[in-house]
Design an enzyme around this catalytic site. Structure first.
Site, mmCIF file in Angstrom:
data_model
loop_
_atom_site.group_PDB
_atom_site.id
_atom_site.type_symbol
_atom_site.label_atom_id
_atom_site.label_comp_id
_atom_site.label_asym_id
_atom_site.label_seq_id
_atom_site.Cartn_x
_atom_site.Cartn_y
_atom_site.Cartn_z
ATOM 1 C CE LYS A 30 -3.638 2.389 2.498
ATOM 2 N NZ LYS A 30 -4.639 2.314 3.572
ATOM 3 C CE LYS A 51 -6.138 1.918 -0.564
ATOM 4 N NZ LYS A 51 -6.504 2.032 0.821
HETATM 5 C C1 PBG Z 1 -7.586 3.460 5.516
HETATM 6 C C2 PBG Z 1 -7.845 3.300 4.083
HETATM 7 C C3 PBG Z 1 -7.636 4.240 3.061
HETATM 8 C C4 PBG Z 1 -8.147 3.669 1.907
HETATM 9 C C5 PBG Z 1 -8.619 2.405 2.222
HETATM 10 N N1 PBG Z 1 -8.412 2.186 3.577
HETATM 11 C C6 PBG Z 1 -7.104 5.615 3.087
HETATM 12 C C7 PBG Z 1 -5.773 5.875 3.582
HETATM 13 O O1 PBG Z 1 -4.950 4.971 3.784
HETATM 14 O O2 PBG Z 1 -5.519 7.047 3.827
HETATM 15 C C8 PBG Z 1 -8.197 4.347 0.569
HETATM 16 C C9 PBG Z 1 -9.214 3.853 -0.377
HETATM 17 C C10 PBG Z 1 -9.514 4.757 -1.503
HETATM 18 O O3 PBG Z 1 -8.872 5.803 -1.720
HETATM 19 O O4 PBG Z 1 -10.457 4.424 -2.226
HETATM 20 N N2 PBG Z 1 -6.379 3.111 6.010
#
Ligand code: PBG
Length: 334
Positions: free
Chosen positions: A200, A255
């Site tokens: 991520k 992601k």
């Molecule tokens: C929370 C989380 C996030 C997303 C999914 N879970 C945001 C972040 O890490 O700030 C992002 C999903 C999206 O942008 O569609 N940790």
């Protein structure tokens, strides 16, 4: 493989008619590839639009149930539930994350009761509940790792108790997958699986999501770069995935999606485990906004973008387009 060349080779030969293009098509998007992220909010009969995600709404639980039922009927295998926690419940220690009656847990129980054949995925991370918008606990301005992991383990168990089928740690703390696996097992949830947000990245494409769950204001000018990955790195993604698999992840995720399809491909080729990718909020926003302006054809870019995930090797895609895609596939086939 040696091939003859032009004029005996004419690649256009196989492109000349729909039936023929269909026959030699390598990848296909199927409804069973889709995971639908939904946002829930407090209240009754309320669907609130999210400005930066045209067509996506925060739903009260009663409406979320109906949508989950529709998704189930269309054959979408799973939804991912994200809570827009009321600001008054957000605290520095994110205690609400551990409340078995919090919005996410109530949504899980309600959907499980009314749409029992759709899988439910819950994020494990503190950002929907923390007043600073960080995914972990903050001590002296630093997001601390091990203490956060202890809280995440409890959060995972609370969500499993509510009926969540798949726990998805999205926090990027070190060692959390192993710790969560242990915590789930000792609470009797050895059948609850883990979908690790393994690679991520610290991405600006999450902006609209943070609007949707209301964490953008909490985070302010802060960022998540001490735990989410540097967008420039590939080797590190493979290392992260290796660690999560070692620690017991059943499935892994990359992601964001579209800007990171090279990572999806490397992960799938290297580890041969179920690999998912998240077409995140900013990707959805980009395509939707251009479509709204009439600059792109929404239906076509939606389908083309998701097919790209399949081509890269993703076994499934988390996408805000899921319901729309499922409807379209039901009407038109692939
Ligand atoms: C929370 C989380 C996030 C997303 C999914 N879970 C945001 C972040 O890490 O700030 C992002 C999903 C999206 O942008 O569609 N940790």
């Amino acid at each position: 493989m040696s091939r003859s060349s032009f004029p005996s080779q004419r690649p256009r030969r196989l492109r000349q008619a729909p039936w023929l293009r269909n026959l030699v098509q390598e990848h296909r998007l199927h409804v069973s590839d889709l995971i639908w992220p939904i946002f829930v909010q407090e209240g009754d009969q309320l669907a609130s639009p999210i400005e930066s995600m045209p067509g996506v709404e925060r739903l009260t639980i009663d409406l979320a149930i109906q949508k989950a039922q529709e998704a189930q009927q269309l054959g979408i295998p799973a939804i991912a539930i994200f809570p827009a926690t009321p600001p008054t419940l957000k605290t520095p220690e994110a205690e609400e994350a551990l409340n078995p009656e919090n919005l996410a847990c109530r949504a899980v129980r309600a959907v499980k009761a009314e749409a029992p054949n759709i899988g439910i995925i819950c994020d494990v991370a503190l950002d929907p509940y923390s007043s600073h918008g960080q995914d972990g606990l903050v001590r002296n301005g630093i997001v601390v790792n091990d203490e956060t992991v202890e809280v995440l383990c409890r959060q995972a168990v609370v969500q499993a108790e509510a009926g969540c089928d798949v726990i998805a740690p999205s926090d990027m703390m070190d060692g959390r997958v192993g710790a969560i696996r242990k915590a789930l097992d000792s609470a009797g949830f050895e059948q609850v699986s883990i979908l690790a947000y393994a690679a991520k990245y610290a991405s600006a494409f999450y902006g609209p999501f943070r609007d949707a769950v209301g964490s953008a204001a909490n985070l302010g000018s802060g960022d998540k770069k001490t735990y989410q990955m540097n967008p420039s790195n590939t080797q590190e993604a493979l290392q992260e995935v290796a660690l999560d698999i070692q620690e017991g992840a059943d499935m892994v995720m990359v992601k964001p999606g579209m800007p990171y399809l090279d990572i999806v491909q490397r992960v799938k080729a290297t580890f041969e485990v179920p690999t998912f990718a998240y077409q995140v909020s900013g990707e959805y926003a980009m395509l939707s906004a251009a479509a709204e302006k009439g600059w792109l054809n929404r239906e076509q870019v939606m389908m083309e973008s998701l097919l790209a995930f399949k081509r890269a090797g993703a076994d499934g895609i988390l996408t805000y387009f899921a319901l729309e895609v499922a409807r379209s596939l039901a009407e038109n086939g692939s």
